[in-house]
Design a protein around this motif. Structure first.
Motif, PDB file in Angstrom:
ATOM      1  N   GLY A 106       1.155   0.257   1.897  1.00  0.00           N
ATOM      2  CA  GLY A 106       1.292   1.712   1.939  1.00  0.00           C
ATOM      3  C   GLY A 106       0.011   2.450   1.629  1.00  0.00           C
ATOM      4  O   GLY A 106      -1.057   1.852   1.442  1.00  0.00           O
ATOM      5  N   LEU A 107       0.129   3.774   1.570  1.00  0.00           N
ATOM      6  CA  LEU A 107      -1.001   4.642   1.263  1.00  0.00           C
ATOM      7  C   LEU A 107      -1.116   4.777  -0.250  1.00  0.00           C
ATOM      8  O   LEU A 107      -0.311   5.444  -0.889  1.00  0.00           O
ATOM      9  CB  LEU A 107      -0.806   6.029   1.899  1.00  0.00           C
ATOM     10  N   LEU A 112      -4.492   3.645  -7.907  1.00  0.00           N
ATOM     11  CA  LEU A 112      -3.869   2.375  -7.504  1.00  0.00           C
ATOM     12  C   LEU A 112      -4.804   1.585  -6.596  1.00  0.00           C
ATOM     13  O   LEU A 112      -4.862   0.351  -6.675  1.00  0.00           O
ATOM     14  CB  LEU A 112      -2.533   2.644  -6.801  1.00  0.00           C
ATOM     15  N   LYS A 113      -5.549   2.280  -5.764  1.00  0.00           N
ATOM     16  CA  LYS A 113      -6.474   1.593  -4.856  1.00  0.00           C
ATOM     17  C   LYS A 113      -7.529   0.810  -5.631  1.00  0.00           C
ATOM     18  O   LYS A 113      -7.941  -0.272  -5.213  1.00  0.00           O
ATOM     19  CB  LYS A 113      -7.143   2.607  -3.926  1.00  0.00           C
ATOM     20  N   THR A 114      -7.946   1.338  -6.775  1.00  0.00           N
ATOM     21  CA  THR A 114      -8.947   0.632  -7.581  1.00  0.00           C
ATOM     22  C   THR A 114      -8.376  -0.636  -8.202  1.00  0.00           C
ATOM     23  O   THR A 114      -9.127  -1.522  -8.624  1.00  0.00           O
ATOM     24  CB  THR A 114      -9.485   1.543  -8.710  1.00  0.00           C
ATOM     25  N   LEU A 119      -3.598  -6.925  -7.793  1.00  0.00           N
ATOM     26  CA  LEU A 119      -2.176  -6.964  -7.476  1.00  0.00           C
ATOM     27  C   LEU A 119      -1.941  -7.687  -6.144  1.00  0.00           C
ATOM     28  O   LEU A 119      -2.109  -7.101  -5.078  1.00  0.00           O
ATOM     29  CB  LEU A 119      -1.615  -5.539  -7.418  1.00  0.00           C
ATOM     30  N   PRO A 120      -1.554  -8.957  -6.199  1.00  0.00           N
ATOM     31  CA  PRO A 120      -1.427  -9.736  -4.967  1.00  0.00           C
ATOM     32  C   PRO A 120      -0.265  -9.342  -4.066  1.00  0.00           C
ATOM     33  O   PRO A 120      -0.189  -9.783  -2.928  1.00  0.00           O
ATOM     34  CB  PRO A 120      -1.234 -11.164  -5.486  1.00  0.00           C
ATOM     35  N   PHE A 121       0.628  -8.500  -4.579  1.00  0.00           N
ATOM     36  CA  PHE A 121       1.775  -8.066  -3.768  1.00  0.00           C
ATOM     37  C   PHE A 121       1.519  -6.730  -3.086  1.00  0.00           C
ATOM     38  O   PHE A 121       2.417  -6.144  -2.490  1.00  0.00           O
ATOM     39  CB  PHE A 121       3.027  -7.942  -4.642  1.00  0.00           C
ATOM     40  N   LEU A 122       0.261  -6.235  -3.175  1.00  0.00           N
ATOM     41  CA  LEU A 122      -0.059  -4.892  -2.694  1.00  0.00           C
ATOM     42  C   LEU A 122      -1.126  -4.927  -1.617  1.00  0.00           C
ATOM     43  O   LEU A 122      -2.140  -5.615  -1.743  1.00  0.00           O
ATOM     44  CB  LEU A 122      -0.555  -4.041  -3.871  1.00  0.00           C
ATOM     45  N   LYS A 123      -0.894  -4.169  -0.543  1.00  0.00           N
ATOM     46  CA  LYS A 123      -1.907  -3.958   0.486  1.00  0.00           C
ATOM     47  C   LYS A 123      -2.043  -2.464   0.717  1.00  0.00           C
ATOM     48  O   LYS A 123      -1.107  -1.798   1.185  1.00  0.00           O
ATOM     49  CB  LYS A 123      -1.513  -4.652   1.799  1.00  0.00           C
ATOM     50  N   CYS A 124      -3.201  -1.913   0.358  1.00  0.00           N
ATOM     51  CA  CYS A 124      -3.435  -0.474   0.532  1.00  0.00           C
ATOM     52  C   CYS A 124      -3.994  -0.208   1.931  1.00  0.00           C
ATOM     53  O   CYS A 124      -4.836  -0.958   2.426  1.00  0.00           O
ATOM     54  CB  CYS A 124      -4.429   0.041  -0.513  1.00  0.00           C
ATOM     55  N   ILE A 125      -3.533   0.871   2.539  1.00  0.00           N
ATOM     56  CA  ILE A 125      -4.090   1.320   3.816  1.00  0.00           C
ATOM     57  C   ILE A 125      -4.517   2.768   3.655  1.00  0.00           C
ATOM     58  O   ILE A 125      -4.058   3.460   2.741  1.00  0.00           O
ATOM     59  CB  ILE A 125      -3.072   1.186   4.973  1.00  0.00           C
TER      60      ILE A 125
END
Length: 441
Positions: A106-107, A112-114, A119-125
């Motif tokens: 998600g965005l 959170l982006k930093t 966090l291996p369960f997170l992909k920031c776009i």
């Protein structure tokens, strides 16, 4: 049933472990059901069908919600997958406390982006990059033909139904060409231009919108006859270069009627991508396919369209005629908007434009918004509100387009003042409520 916390638990590991989503899907296959949340905008709905299909192939039941934000009640004791939703540290804490586990794409806000590497369960776009690109990068080893078609259509829809320009998007297109899925040919960058009679191409061109021509076969015929073309069944590429140059120059003037240089020559002439394998008798290129899939999402319904891959051919067959009927409706709508103008106000250096539609419930909002952006009727950072009787609706797509990485904070403010949360956006009782939201930001 226990799950692999290193993959799915919302915990902070000692060091970064990059987890491809295909491995997460493998872990999710240990569960009987997951809850998937998709941001309610056309591009994200289209590409979510790729993931849904892969979950279903693993005999996982998928409960789908198309909504802009998640709450504690949404995720309590659930395995959660989010696609395109705005995220912050509070979202992660809520999921960590109440959900069984999951994966978030998600965005992310700045804080959170930093922390993404932790966090291996997170992909920031970011809001410029299509969700479809992320899905392709993570899952491409498992892709089949329809996965490419859906991803392609989502990327084009994300770009307001124009060919994309980001390097990652061009890499995807080149992969489609190398896999013999697409034909890459220099030509007119209008849906169907290399495969259909030029009179049909001009009549049914939504993006670019041809002011005074789109939706009218008579006006398209007149334009061509004025340029010395009397065999209306010919394709543009069949004419001599001098004639093509003359037509393209005059089309640019028509397209840029509202805003000078809204389209440049390189936007109208360049690489085009035709489908090597037709998906129907009339759909022959990627622009046209993307527009038809939009009509499916906006007519068939967002949450049902998350499963469109499972019913791809029947849905195309049913809704393709609706696409051509919609073009005529939209051409009349845009003509009225140009004639009457859009109401406009500025609030805290933010421009809000208000559209009055005679029959707002019949308008495909995302295609209409794309026409407004690409024609110059609105700027890319203008927020739009659509008058729906006594209410005003702000599409979720418009909120994300304007506010990007601030999306979560903005949505929370808007939802506080909204009268009702609908499938495509938030409704407000008065313009005063919207102004209060904008001032609060």
């Amino acid at each position: 049933m226990k799950h692999n916390a290193s993959l799915l638990g919302f915990t902070k590991p000692k060091r970064r472990k990059t987890i491809p989503i295909k491995d997460v899907l493998l872990e999710l296959s240990k569960f009987k059901e997951i809850k998937m949340f998709v941001y309610p905008t056309v591009p994200d709905i289209i590409v979510s069908s790729v993931i849904t299909s892969k979950l279903l192939s693993r005999d996982i039941r998928v409960a789908v919600k198309a909504k802009p934000l998640i709450t504690m009640d949404d995720i309590k004791n659930e395995v959660v997958l989010t696609l395109g939703l705005p995220l912050n540290e509070s979202t992660v804490r809520t999921l960590n406390k109440y959900a069984k586990g999951g994966y978030l794409i998600g965005l992310c806000d700045y804080k959170l982006k930093t922390r993404e590497k932790e966090l291996p369960f997170l992909k920031c776009i970011n809001h410029e990059t299509p969700l479809a690109i992320i899905v392709w990068q993570m899952l491409k080893e498992t892709y089949d033909y329809l996965d490419y078609m859906l991803t392609l259509s989502s990327i084009i829809a994300h770009n307001f139904f124009r060919y994309p320009k980001l390097m990652s998007e061009e890499i995807f297109l080149n992969e489609c060409v190398s896999k013999d899925i697409l034909d890459k040919v220099k030509g007119l960058r209008i849906a169907g231009a290399n495969h259909k009679p030029i009179v049909e191409v001009l009549t049914y061109s939504l993006i670019p919108f041809l002011f005074g021509i789109t939706g009218s076969y008579v006006e398209a015929e007149k334009f061509l006859r004025d340029h010395g073309i009397h065999d209306l069944r010919t394709k543009l590429i069949e004419h001599d270069p001098v004639k093509i140059k003359e037509i393209v120059k005059d089309l640019l003037n028509i397209i840029n009627k509202v805003k000078e240089n809204a389209w440049k020559i390189e936007d109208l002439i360049g690489d085009t991508y035709g489908l090597k394998k037709k998906v129907s008798e009339t759909i022959s290129d990627s622009l046209e396919l993307s527009l038809v899939l939009d009509i499916i999402v906006e007519t068939y319904g967002m949450e049902k369209s998350v499963f469109m891959k499972e019913h791809f051919s029947p849905l195309i067959k049913i809704y393709e005629p609706e696409y051509f009927a919609t073009i005529r409706k939209l051409s009349r709508t845009v003509d009225v908007l140009v004639k009457e103008g859009l109401k406009e106000m500025e609030v805290e250096n933010r421009v809000l434009k208000i559209l009055h539609l005679e029959r707002p419930d019949t308008a495909p909002y995302y295609v209409l918004e794309s026409i407004l952006v690409t024609s110059g009727l609105i700027e890319k950072d203008d927020l739009i509100a659509i008058e729906c009787g006594k209410e005003l609706l702000i599409p979720y797509s418009s909120i994300r387009r304007v506010f990007g990485e601030q999306l979560l904070r903005v949505l929370e403010k808007f939802i506080e003042k909204a009268y009702e949360k609908k499938v495509y956006g938030l409704t407000f009782k008065s313009i005063k409520n919207i102004i209060e939201c904008l001032r609060a930001l």
